[in-house]
Enzyme design. Sequence first.
Site, mmCIF file in Angstrom:
data_model
loop_
_atom_site.group_PDB
_atom_site.id
_atom_site.type_symbol
_atom_site.label_atom_id
_atom_site.label_comp_id
_atom_site.label_asym_id
_atom_site.label_seq_id
_atom_site.Cartn_x
_atom_site.Cartn_y
_atom_site.Cartn_z
ATOM 1 N N LYS A 288 1.079 -1.251 0.135
ATOM 2 C CA LYS A 288 0.304 -0.448 -0.171
ATOM 3 C C LYS A 288 1.162 1.295 0.546
ATOM 4 O O LYS A 288 1.838 1.057 0.808
ATOM 5 C CB LYS A 288 -1.233 0.033 0.927
ATOM 6 N N ARG A 362 -10.396 -11.744 2.255
ATOM 7 C CA ARG A 362 -10.842 -12.669 1.713
ATOM 8 C C ARG A 362 -10.175 -13.982 1.573
ATOM 9 O O ARG A 362 -11.300 -15.053 1.802
ATOM 10 C CB ARG A 362 -11.347 -12.089 -0.019
#
Length: 506
Positions: A288, A362
């Site tokens: 990120k 996920r």
Amino acid sequence: MELNTLTSSSLPQTKTAALAVGVFTDGILSSAADIIDQASEGAIKAVLKSEFKAAPTTHLVLRNLPGVSAERVVLIGLGKQDAYKASVHADAERTFANYCAKASLREGVSTLAAIECPDSTLSSRAKALAMAAGDATYHYDATLSKKDENPAPKLRKLSLWTDRAQSEEAKAGLREGQAIANGMALTRLLGDLPGNICTPTYLGDTAKQLAEQFNSLQVEVLNQQEIEALGMGSFLSVARGSDEPPVFIVLKHTPSAQNASKGKQDKTAPLVLVGKGLTFDSGGISIKPAKGMDEMKYDMCGAATVLGTLRAVAELDLNREVIGVIASCENMPSGTANKPGDVVTSMSGQTIEILNTDAEGRLVLCDALTYAERFKPAAVIDIATLTGACVVALGHVNTGLFASDDTLAQQLVQAGKQVHDPAWHMPMDDAYQKQLKSRFADIANIGGPSAGAITAACFLSRFTKAYPWAHLDIAGTAWHSGGDNKGASGRPVPLLVQYLIGQAAS
Ligand code: BES
Ligand code: MN
Ligand code: ZN
């Protein structure tokens, strides 16, 4: 926090540091305000003409009114009388509780819940008072060295003014609201604690402490080896990138023998809550940007919500089996981290191509969702700070709600409305599933730039065929970023506890 009801009929003689009374715009007084106005020879009406316009969330403090025993009367603005509703009431209670906390008062009395609302009961207004008190007194100082420079609010007691006939209903609402507030405080603390303290192990220890504190709770904390034995190849692929060991937590609430002896112990299938517990999400190899990356310590807010909700369920001893499941690890770049293009095998046997290592939530959740099958649950709800796309879609107001079952979705939306913790039911048509096609595995872990919150939900749906399922994307609602107000919100603990109260046998 002590919360009680006050049924004394003589409001002007009530001794307290602060007495909250509501006023509407255009000089309309609530009945409590009217009683105080008459006792003080018009002291309230006098200020309504000039300095106080009674807009929602505003207040005005009047000290030492003649004929009134309270040290202060706090006028709380309620806006237009014909627009008065439950959410205005909740804001009003918050305005008062915040005032009391900031003014370093130890106690206060609120008459606001006595005002009828078209869309709420006294019990839910009492709940709003309790939640406002919890909110106003939450105080983070765990990692400050000079705690006395930033002292905790002194507020210890709030009383709800009501007539005797309705006191029991109000008390029931206060009890539920208090449990919600205590759960939220735990969720907020865990969220606010930094990633180097609130590690997966720390979350496991917190679950163990809850199980010691509450008889109804039993806990299992699985370590890396045990997670391997379960075949959670997807979860472990994320965990392996970090030196911090992962944990898998199962925290179970069994309704107490007290319910059983009344012959009404719950025999229905359990409800399962699954939390994303990334105690830090750097993005991994798909790293990120640096700006704001500290906020990725909040990537365990789903897990914190599960713990806070189970705490409330246990405090209320709800007559329904509720099981919290948490998969917790860090997402870090390293020589053992997932690489874009890697294919992993989930516990379900489905293979996953990892096209972006930052779509790790996920990967962790899918194995926890497969694990949940063993409980033969009546419903499974996962809670996750899953996608930035959800923040784009819904901002910081609504939690994103996705579901395979419309009844479950409606129950959750309804519960959220009742406790001012809203969720918005998002679409999840089968047509979105094709965005997850992979050339090299059964499914890809990203679905391209469009509809990112939906394709994330679609990914999870592949692992939830065995039960009715809902997914709460709390990326926009679990914490407030930047500013003075920076910190965890405690959402969606209220929504979930309210839902579970509704699902428990009485
Ligand atoms: N934890 C983040 C989601 C997130 C981002 C929550 C910002 C709150 C604020 C999640 O693991 C993530 O990084 N998701 C990616 C998915 C993408 C790579 C498909 C995202 O949203 O950018
Ligand atoms: Mn991520
Ligand atoms: Zn994440």
